[in-house]
Design a protein around this motif. Structure first.
Motif, short mmCIF file in Angstrom:
data_model
loop_
_atom_site.label_atom_id
_atom_site.label_comp_id
_atom_site.label_asym_id
_atom_site.label_seq_id
_atom_site.Cartn_x
_atom_site.Cartn_y
_atom_site.Cartn_z
N PRO A 162 -66.83 0.60 -50.57
CA PRO A 162 -67.39 -0.10 -51.73
C PRO A 162 -68.41 -1.15 -51.27
O PRO A 162 -68.48 -1.48 -50.07
CB PRO A 162 -66.16 -0.75 -52.38
CG PRO A 162 -64.99 -0.03 -51.81
CD PRO A 162 -65.38 0.38 -50.44
N PHE A 273 -62.47 -3.76 -52.79
CA PHE A 273 -63.91 -3.57 -52.83
C PHE A 273 -64.54 -3.66 -51.45
O PHE A 273 -65.77 -3.63 -51.32
CB PHE A 273 -64.55 -4.58 -53.80
CG PHE A 273 -64.33 -4.21 -55.24
CD1 PHE A 273 -65.21 -3.37 -55.89
CD2 PHE A 273 -63.21 -4.66 -55.92
CE1 PHE A 273 -65.01 -2.98 -57.21
CE2 PHE A 273 -62.99 -4.28 -57.24
CZ PHE A 273 -63.89 -3.44 -57.89
N TYR A 276 -62.04 1.63 -49.86
CA TYR A 276 -61.37 2.42 -50.90
C TYR A 276 -59.90 2.67 -50.54
O TYR A 276 -59.02 2.62 -51.40
CB TYR A 276 -62.08 3.75 -51.09
CG TYR A 276 -63.45 3.63 -51.71
CD1 TYR A 276 -63.61 3.31 -53.06
CD2 TYR A 276 -64.60 3.83 -50.94
CE1 TYR A 276 -64.86 3.20 -53.63
CE2 TYR A 276 -65.87 3.72 -51.50
CZ TYR A 276 -65.99 3.40 -52.84
OH TYR A 276 -67.24 3.28 -53.40
N TRP A 323 -65.63 0.97 -59.61
CA TRP A 323 -64.92 1.41 -58.41
C TRP A 323 -64.62 2.91 -58.44
O TRP A 323 -64.80 3.60 -57.44
CB TRP A 323 -63.62 0.62 -58.27
CG TRP A 323 -62.90 0.79 -56.97
CD1 TRP A 323 -63.05 0.05 -55.84
CD2 TRP A 323 -61.89 1.77 -56.68
NE1 TRP A 323 -62.21 0.50 -54.86
CE2 TRP A 323 -61.48 1.56 -55.35
CE3 TRP A 323 -61.30 2.81 -57.42
CZ2 TRP A 323 -60.50 2.33 -54.74
CZ3 TRP A 323 -60.33 3.59 -56.81
CH2 TRP A 323 -59.94 3.35 -55.48
N GLY A 326 -67.55 5.15 -57.58
CA GLY A 326 -67.79 5.14 -56.14
C GLY A 326 -66.77 5.97 -55.39
O GLY A 326 -67.12 6.73 -54.47
#
Length: 451
Positions: A162, A273, A276, A323, A326
């Motif tokens: 992230p 963040f 992951y 999130w 991603g």
């Protein structure tokens, strides 16, 4: 006698697993190998020392003598010093030794190769930092650049995490601390602080005497090989303090448990963040909550932590990064790369061999004692948090999204396994600590690790 036999069985199985993981790649067993579709040169570069990522290279360096001295000192006097130090000084001393140990291990490879240059490699975050001229725009368009084979794709490590990871190094650069030396120092200081965090957490989850037993093991943990030179060390430190604050809140070990819980939520929200895979830190977090004295104590820690973590999610969402978007794109990117050539048939157990190398045989012996039904039934915090870390590792392993390099990728979980050594008989600690130190020195001196 029965528990001693369990220690021997655990260590014997671990040794056999590691030997098999190093030997099998040389047997050419089809897909039971660390890398397929590879030329001899590519196999040497990416799987030559499987299950550890690196290259065979017997070497010594500026850090060899300091690392040996620190290791011997901890084996000889670590227990007695940890037992006598005032409590307030113990976490600081543990952090200092852990930091010195990690830096010495890194310096076996030399300043540039072993420390300052590691985060400047072509796949690393620092290569991307100069391209970030507009931080809000970078966050807003972050997901658009995750997939490979695009003109503006992020480099490997940036795309695989992230935006928090990249932002950390961008911010470091913006305040004038640019370059691999400063980035390495950040990872070293934050990563090695996990040792202090674990000592503090074990005191809250068990008692002070147990925390003192843990201190030498976390101070010279073999995981330090990767803590000093990878961003995953930084992730591990952040996660460790998040779990520690949660433990302090859940067990009522601080004056303001609500503040501690909110701090835990902020740190655990931030680490998600950064990485992951750190989402699995929820498992040991739940284990800590289960160990709380009662439901009220658990809720007193849970509610502020969740609110604070959601605040972190909200900030990133407002900035334009979601999130889950991603995460799904990273899975696609993962299978666009070398993951296709790393067979699950080898890595599903080869990963576990890498974990053994990363935590040491002394820790493995302690893990054998974690599966204590009576302790689990009485909700022993130490047992539960180690079991939570083990369950996180098992989930990550079976996900097929962690194949190779787990000696660094799983640092947020493996650092907690070190606490299991406290369950061993005190009279055996010196020998198990020596096993960990010798293993770390041997691995770092005979393999030039990629991190």
């Amino acid at each position: 006698m029965k528990t001693a036999r369990r220690d021997v069985i655990a260590v014997t199985l671990a040794i056999l697993l590691v030997v098999a993981a190093f030997v099998v790649p040389r047997l050419h067993l089809g897909i039971v190998t660390p890398l397929i579709n590879a030329t001899p040169e590519r196999f040497r570069d990416f799987a030559g020392t499987a299950p550890i990522f690196g290259w065979w290279n017997a070497h010594v360096g500026w850090g060899t003598v300091p690392a040996i001295v620190i290791g011997i000192a901890m084996v000889v006097a670590g227990q007695s010093v940890a037992a006598r130090l005032p409590w307030r000084a113990l976490p600081w001393a543990t952090w200092a030794v852990s930091c010195a140990w990690a830096f010495s291990l890194a310096m076996i490879d030399g300043w540039q190769l072993g420390f300052a240059g590691r985060l400047e490699a072509r796949h690393e975050y620092l290569r991307q930092v100069p391209t970030i001229t507009d931080i809000p725009e970078a966050v807003r368009t972050f997901s658009d650049r995750i997939l490979d084979f695009q003109p503006d794709s992020w480099i490997t490590h940036v795309s695989g995490h992230p935006p928090g990871a990249l932002l950390t190094f961008v911010w470091l650069d913006r305040i004038g601390l640019s370059g691999g030396g400063w980035a390495g120092l950040l990872c070293l200081l934050v990563g090695s602080s996990a040792a202090a965090a674990i000592v503090v957490a074990v005191r809250a989850l068990a008692d002070e005497s147990t925390a003192r037993l843990v201190a030498p093991f976390v101070a010279v943990a073999p995981t330090a090989i990767w803590i000093a030179v990878s961003a995953d060390g930084y992730f591990a430190g952040v996660a460790a303090w998040g779990l520690t604050l949660l433990a302090l809140a859940a067990r009522g070990s601080v004056r303001l448990p609500i503040v501690a819980a909110a701090g835990a939520g902020l740190l655990l929200g931030w680490v998600v963040f950064l990485n992951y895979g750190a989402g699995l830190i929820a498992v040991p977090a739940v284990a800590i909550l289960v160990s709380a004295r009662d439901v009220r104590s658990a809720l007193r820690a849970l509610v502020p932590a969740v609110v604070a973590a959601l605040a972190v999610v909200g900030v990133f969402a407002a900035a334009g990064f979601w999130w889950f978007d991603g995460y799904h794109l990273v899975q696609e990117r993962y299978w666009q790369g070398i993951a296709l050539d790393r067979p699950f048939q080898y890595w599903v157990w080869g990963n576990l061999a890498a974990v053994v190398c990363a935590v040491g045989l002394g820790t493995v012996a302690g893990i054998g004692r974690v599966f204590d039904v009576a302790a689990i039934k009485r909700r022993s915090g130490l047992h539960l948090v180690v079991l939570g870390a083990l369950l996180s590792i098992a989930c990550a392993d079976l996900s097929m999204l962690s194949k190779a390099e787990v000696e660094r990728i799983w640092l947020p979980f493996t650092v907690w396994l070190m606490a299991a050594a406290a369950l061993l008989p005190a009279r055996s600690h010196r020998w198990w600590l020596a096993a960990n130190v010798i293993g770390a020195l041997a691995l770092n001196s005979f393999i030039l690790t990629n991190w």
